[in-house]
Design a protein around this motif. Structure first.
Motif, PDB file in Angstrom:
ATOM      1  N   PHE A  33       1.347 -10.232   1.153  1.00  0.00           N
ATOM      2  CA  PHE A  33       0.867  -9.278   2.086  1.00  0.00           C
ATOM      3  C   PHE A  33       1.496  -7.998   1.279  1.00  0.00           C
ATOM      4  O   PHE A  33       0.654  -6.868   1.905  1.00  0.00           O
ATOM      5  N   PHE A  34       2.306  -7.867   0.782  1.00  0.00           N
ATOM      6  CA  PHE A  34       2.721  -6.626   0.004  1.00  0.00           C
ATOM      7  C   PHE A  34       1.386  -6.098  -0.860  1.00  0.00           C
ATOM      8  O   PHE A  34       1.238  -5.018  -0.872  1.00  0.00           O
ATOM      9  N   ASN A  35       0.916  -7.329  -1.489  1.00  0.00           N
ATOM     10  CA  ASN A  35      -0.537  -7.018  -2.207  1.00  0.00           C
ATOM     11  C   ASN A  35      -1.631  -6.503  -1.662  1.00  0.00           C
ATOM     12  O   ASN A  35      -2.140  -5.432  -1.743  1.00  0.00           O
ATOM     13  N   ILE A  36      -2.135  -7.172  -0.241  1.00  0.00           N
ATOM     14  CA  ILE A  36      -3.143  -6.772   0.424  1.00  0.00           C
ATOM     15  C   ILE A  36      -3.073  -5.897   1.467  1.00  0.00           C
ATOM     16  O   ILE A  36      -3.934  -5.098   1.793  1.00  0.00           O
ATOM     17  N   THR A  37      -1.814  -5.436   1.891  1.00  0.00           N
ATOM     18  CA  THR A  37      -1.484  -4.305   2.907  1.00  0.00           C
ATOM     19  C   THR A  37      -1.111  -3.077   2.080  1.00  0.00           C
ATOM     20  O   THR A  37      -0.842  -1.926   2.801  1.00  0.00           O
ATOM     21  N   ASP A  38      -1.330  -3.166   0.680  1.00  0.00           N
ATOM     22  CA  ASP A  38      -1.003  -1.721   0.054  1.00  0.00           C
ATOM     23  C   ASP A  38      -2.086  -0.782   0.609  1.00  0.00           C
ATOM     24  O   ASP A  38      -3.265  -0.723   0.578  1.00  0.00           O
ATOM     25  N   PHE A  39      -1.083   0.404   1.159  1.00  0.00           N
ATOM     26  CA  PHE A  39      -2.077   1.583   1.774  1.00  0.00           C
ATOM     27  C   PHE A  39      -2.900   2.301   0.859  1.00  0.00           C
ATOM     28  O   PHE A  39      -3.811   2.969   1.173  1.00  0.00           O
ATOM     29  N   THR A  40      -2.476   2.405  -0.480  1.00  0.00           N
ATOM     30  CA  THR A  40      -3.494   2.853  -1.284  1.00  0.00           C
ATOM     31  C   THR A  40      -4.839   2.285  -1.418  1.00  0.00           C
ATOM     32  O   THR A  40      -5.897   3.113  -1.882  1.00  0.00           O
ATOM     33  N   THR A  41      -5.072   0.999  -1.151  1.00  0.00           N
ATOM     34  CA  THR A  41      -6.382   0.425  -1.047  1.00  0.00           C
ATOM     35  C   THR A  41      -7.307   1.130   0.047  1.00  0.00           C
ATOM     36  O   THR A  41      -8.755   0.992  -0.154  1.00  0.00           O
ATOM     37  N   ALA A  42      -6.601   1.660   1.018  1.00  0.00           N
ATOM     38  CA  ALA A  42      -7.506   2.253   2.320  1.00  0.00           C
ATOM     39  C   ALA A  42      -8.126   3.482   1.715  1.00  0.00           C
ATOM     40  O   ALA A  42      -9.076   3.934   2.298  1.00  0.00           O
ATOM     41  N   LEU A  43      -7.830   4.305   0.598  1.00  0.00           N
ATOM     42  CA  LEU A  43      -8.156   5.232   0.059  1.00  0.00           C
ATOM     43  C   LEU A  43      -9.453   5.049  -0.795  1.00  0.00           C
ATOM     44  O   LEU A  43     -10.091   6.198  -1.211  1.00  0.00           O
ATOM     45  N   LEU A  44      -9.686   3.984  -1.105  1.00  0.00           N
ATOM     46  CA  LEU A  44     -10.820   3.639  -2.001  1.00  0.00           C
ATOM     47  C   LEU A  44     -12.190   3.784  -1.219  1.00  0.00           C
ATOM     48  O   LEU A  44     -12.231   3.585  -0.227  1.00  0.00           O
ATOM     49  N   PRO A  45     -13.168   4.564  -2.100  1.00  0.00           N
ATOM     50  CA  PRO A  45     -14.462   4.342  -1.478  1.00  0.00           C
ATOM     51  C   PRO A  45     -15.067   3.066  -1.203  1.00  0.00           C
ATOM     52  O   PRO A  45     -14.715   2.092  -1.921  1.00  0.00           O
ATOM     53  N   THR A  88     -15.996 -13.742   8.254  1.00  0.00           N
ATOM     54  CA  THR A  88     -17.600 -12.992   8.092  1.00  0.00           C
ATOM     55  C   THR A  88     -17.573 -12.804   6.721  1.00  0.00           C
ATOM     56  O   THR A  88     -19.058 -12.659   6.328  1.00  0.00           O
ATOM     57  N   GLY A  89     -16.697 -12.288   5.937  1.00  0.00           N
ATOM     58  CA  GLY A  89     -17.186 -11.537   4.764  1.00  0.00           C
ATOM     59  C   GLY A  89     -17.478 -10.417   4.872  1.00  0.00           C
ATOM     60  O   GLY A  89     -17.732  -9.495   3.910  1.00  0.00           O
ATOM     61  N   ASP A  90     -17.485  -9.547   5.926  1.00  0.00           N
ATOM     62  CA  ASP A  90     -18.101  -8.327   6.254  1.00  0.00           C
ATOM     63  C   ASP A  90     -16.922  -7.308   6.107  1.00  0.00           C
ATOM     64  O   ASP A  90     -15.860  -7.640   6.302  1.00  0.00           O
ATOM     65  N   ARG A  91     -17.326  -6.018   5.624  1.00  0.00           N
ATOM     66  CA  ARG A  91     -16.349  -5.043   5.316  1.00  0.00           C
ATOM     67  C   ARG A  91     -15.716  -4.542   6.682  1.00  0.00           C
ATOM     68  O   ARG A  91     -16.647  -4.191   7.486  1.00  0.00           O
ATOM     69  N   MET A  92     -14.471  -4.643   6.797  1.00  0.00           N
ATOM     70  CA  MET A  92     -13.719  -3.955   7.976  1.00  0.00           C
ATOM     71  C   MET A  92     -13.918  -2.571   8.079  1.00  0.00           C
ATOM     72  O   MET A  92     -13.635  -1.681   7.199  1.00  0.00           O
ATOM     73  N   ASN A  93     -13.846  -1.898   9.520  1.00  0.00           N
ATOM     74  CA  ASN A  93     -13.743  -0.638   9.500  1.00  0.00           C
ATOM     75  C   ASN A  93     -12.115  -0.195   8.958  1.00  0.00           C
ATOM     76  O   ASN A  93     -11.252  -0.836   9.176  1.00  0.00           O
ATOM     77  N   ILE A  94     -12.022   0.774   8.461  1.00  0.00           N
ATOM     78  CA  ILE A  94     -11.033   1.498   7.747  1.00  0.00           C
ATOM     79  C   ILE A  94      -9.830   1.499   8.650  1.00  0.00           C
ATOM     80  O   ILE A  94      -8.612   0.898   8.343  1.00  0.00           O
ATOM     81  N   ILE A  95      -9.826   1.850   9.853  1.00  0.00           N
ATOM     82  CA  ILE A  95      -8.926   2.069  10.685  1.00  0.00           C
ATOM     83  C   ILE A  95      -8.212   0.650  11.303  1.00  0.00           C
ATOM     84  O   ILE A  95      -7.100   0.723  11.432  1.00  0.00           O
ATOM     85  N   GLY A  96      -8.957  -0.265  11.132  1.00  0.00           N
ATOM     86  CA  GLY A  96      -8.596  -1.516  11.823  1.00  0.00           C
ATOM     87  C   GLY A  96      -7.724  -2.386  10.782  1.00  0.00           C
ATOM     88  O   GLY A  96      -7.498  -3.270  11.060  1.00  0.00           O
ATOM     89  N   ARG A  97      -8.067  -2.022   9.399  1.00  0.00           N
ATOM     90  CA  ARG A  97      -7.514  -2.976   8.362  1.00  0.00           C
ATOM     91  C   ARG A  97      -5.871  -2.820   8.453  1.00  0.00           C
ATOM     92  O   ARG A  97      -5.283  -1.774   8.463  1.00  0.00           O
ATOM     93  N   MET A  98      -5.366  -4.079   7.860  1.00  0.00           N
ATOM     94  CA  MET A  98      -3.964  -4.133   7.748  1.00  0.00           C
ATOM     95  C   MET A  98      -3.389  -2.953   6.791  1.00  0.00           C
ATOM     96  O   MET A  98      -2.333  -2.472   6.966  1.00  0.00           O
ATOM     97  N   SER A  99      -4.226  -2.688   5.744  1.00  0.00           N
ATOM     98  CA  SER A  99      -4.148  -1.703   4.835  1.00  0.00           C
ATOM     99  C   SER A  99      -3.827  -0.326   5.300  1.00  0.00           C
ATOM    100  O   SER A  99      -3.237   0.534   4.946  1.00  0.00           O
TER     101      SER A  99
END
Length: 328
Positions: A33-45, A88-99
């Motif tokens: 979870f340190f890996n997938i909640t990395d907040f820098t990933t939320a900045l990616l297009p 679902t494999g769908d892209r989640m909205n950015i605000i709702g992501r754990m990242s």
């Protein structure tokens, strides 16, 4: 490592879904979870995230692009896990992501802790927080159990009302209490609202049951008891996520505000609390998500009698546990 890299370079298969760490242990889940909640990933297009998804799907199909380094595959899986729903494999909205929990949570929580003295401020920031939480809860639900717009609205209104009633009521009740007690009111409101918001947002799982499988992913049926267990763990995780920052930080601020230099920069108290909450959340988001396995298990003997008998009738004693995605 050399053999694996050679296989990938040669276009061979690579099990991209194999966990890099042991997810049956807290330490392994913490690294995950340190890996997938990395907040820098939320900045990616979105385009970069879609590229990662395409690479992950190629690997799942047994077609690793020749010359792809192993580390690139792991990074693609990190981006996929951080941005796409596991059901679902769908892209989640950015605000709702754990990242997004660190930047979103630190801003809202810091303001709740700073603006707790007046009723209008309490009402506004609790409303903002519950709106944020409702979106996070909806985004990270078990998507196999659909929820209607009306149910979403009821869940949102119920949780918001609970938070506001708790916050305003305690705010008025603690007028004559020690200052520190008043500073803890936001946490009491957040904790109580979580106990309402998450179950209400995921009520379909409680009413109709959650899909359970065997260890190989074969669907066995739906269980209400499994849903209750999974949602209870999520509620506890969310409260744990908020607790250190909202309990310890008020103590720190109360002591700091006694110093003259802090009394001269009152306009910086809000930004300071936002930053300090961020420090807490960087560690607490992955730690809280790691308390329980996301792929939760439950003994067949503890399921509803109908489902338990159905599994026993089909598989005998060979299936002792069922598994399900509890959400985050």
């Amino acid at each position: 490592m050399i053999t694996l890299e050679y296989t990938i370079m040669s276009g061979g298969s690579f099990d991209i879904d194999a966990p890099r760490w042991d997810l049956t242990t807290f330490t392994g889940r913490l690294k995950h979870f340190f890996n997938i909640t990395d907040f820098t990933t939320a900045l990616l297009p979105d385009s970069r995230l879609d590229e990662a998804k395409a690479l992950v799907e190629s690997c799942r199909a047994g077609s690793v692009p020749p010359g792809t380094p192993e580390e690139q595959l792991h990074y693609a899986k990190k981006l996929y896990d951080s941005a796409f729903h596991p059901d679902t494999g769908d892209r989640m909205n950015i605000i709702g992501r754990m990242s997004f929990q660190v930047p979103g949570g630190m801003a809202i929580t810091g303001c709740m802790l700073q603006f707790y003295r007046t009723v209008p401020a309490v009402v506004f920031w609790q409303w903002v927080n519950q709106s944020f939480n409702a979106l996070v809860n909806y985004t990270n639900r078990n998507a196999a159990s659909p929820i209607t717009s009306n149910q979403i609205g009821v869940a949102y209104l119920t949780a918001t009302t609970t938070a506001l009633a708790t916050a305003v009521g305690l705010n008025l009740y603690t007028k004559k209490a020690p200052p520190l007690v008043a500073r803890w009111v936001p946490f009491a409101a957040v904790a109580s609202a979580n106990c309402v918001n998450i179950p209400m947002m995921r009520q379909q799982e409680i009413l109709n049951g959650i899909a359970v499988t065997d260890e190989n992913g074969n669907k066995l049926g739906h269980s209400k008891k499994a849903a209750v267990k999974g949602i209870s763990q999520v509620v506890l995780s969310r409260i744990t996520m908020a607790a250190p920052g909202m309990i310890i930080l008020p103590i720190i601020m109360q002591r700091l505000e006694k110093y003259k230099f802090m009394q001269k920069i009152t306009y910086l108290h809000g930004p300071l609390q936002v930053m300090l909450v961020g420090v807490f959340l960087v560690f607490m988001v992955p730690a809280a998500c790691s308390l329980f396995p996301q792929n939760c298990s439950m003994a067949v003997s503890k399921l509803e009698p109908e489902l338990r008998d159905s599994i026993r009738g089909r598989y005998g004693e060979s299936v002792q546990h069922v598994y399900f995605n509890k959400g985050l």
